[in-house]
Enzyme design. Structure first.
Site: not given
Length: 280
Positions: A184-185, A182, A154, A203-204, A206
């Site tokens: 994501s965050d 899907r 991200t 980031t990472g 989600g």
């Protein structure tokens, strides 16, 4: 005036010295350009500008260079939040635009500020965003070979401007090979959140970031009186209970910059007009 940016995790792709050096140089250059832009623009405009530069760099999984989903299609998400107004706008699973962050920014003027899928794409087209394929040969090769990269990519930016106003923007090309649809965050307040006290971009993975409400927790705790370091420590300690994979960058209202990751290595760079800090 200060700025910090991130470009996901170094572990997301080739970990050669060449790639590491390329990311260090890229992040330092983008941080510098964004800071120069910040001198004559608001934090809100600057975070969108900085993230667009990250979206335009093939080194990162956002915009150009985005991951391909399990059905062979690229879908991207992005959000921007103004710390002063506490308004967030974003796009989820948008296709074939060059800079999702600019579509997210355009949505800030609307009553309906978070759009997904075809609705997001239709809005972009109606507002002059040209059709643009963000697929690069490397991503197609990875997809065809079904290479797993961990899905930890991200990009994001947090800035504080000369008036002390905070803003944050985050953009992602997804984790790669995910089920279509899907979420994501990155286009949620779990991964992208700001108010007048603090701003955070994550980031990472989600799902881990959403489960931990990472960005919102950090900002809320700073608002309630914790130092930025205390807020990060408590939030990342809670992340450990689910073995969460995340990194976050932040600036508080006093100009304190802070960053942390739960696993090595989030790639980031910060600049305050005099001093750089770049991931090692």
């Amino acid at each position: 005036m200060k700025i910090i940016i991130h470009g996901g995790f170094f572990s997301e792709s080739d970990q050669s010295h060449e790639v590491k050096t390329a990311k260090q140089n890229s992040l330092k250059n983008i941080a510098h350009k964004a800071f120069e832009y910040l001198k004559s623009n608001s934090a809100f405009d600057t975070v969108a500008y900085a993230v667009s530069l990250l979206e335009d760099d093939e080194l990162y999984n956002a915009g150009i260079g985005s991951q391909i989903q399990s059905d062979g299609v690229i879908r991207m998400s992005a959000a921007i939040m103004d710390g002063e107004t506490q308004k967030l706008s974003g796009v989820i699973n948008i296709q074939e635009v060059k800079n999702p962050v600019f579509v997210a920014k355009e949505l800030m003027k609307e009553d309906d500020r978070v759009l997904g899928g075809s609705g997001a794409k239709n809005y972009a087209t109606e507002h002059g965003f040209e059709n643009f394929s963000t697929e690069i040969p490397q991503r197609r090769k990875e997809y065809e070979a079904k290479l797993e990269n961990g899905g930890k990519g991200t990009v994001g930016c947090v800035a504080i401007d000369k008036d002390g106003k905070l803003a944050v923007a985050t953009s992602t090309g997804g984790k790669g090979f995910e089920i279509p649809g899907r979420i994501s965050d990155s286009a949620t307040v779990a991964g992208n959140y700001a108010n007048s006290f603090c701003a955070v971009s994550c980031t990472g993975v989600g799902e881990d970031i959403v489960s931990n409400a990472t960005a919102t927790k950090i900002v809320t705790r700073v608002t309630d009186g914790m130092t930025i370091e205390e807020a990060f420590t408590k939030t990342f300690d809670e992340l450990k209970t689910i073995d969460g994979f995340a990194g976050a960058i932040s600036i508080d209202k006093n100009g304190n910059i802070y960053h942390q990751d739960s696993y090595p290595t989030m790639v980031f760079a910060s600049f305050d007009g005099e001093n750089y800090e770049v991931f090692n």
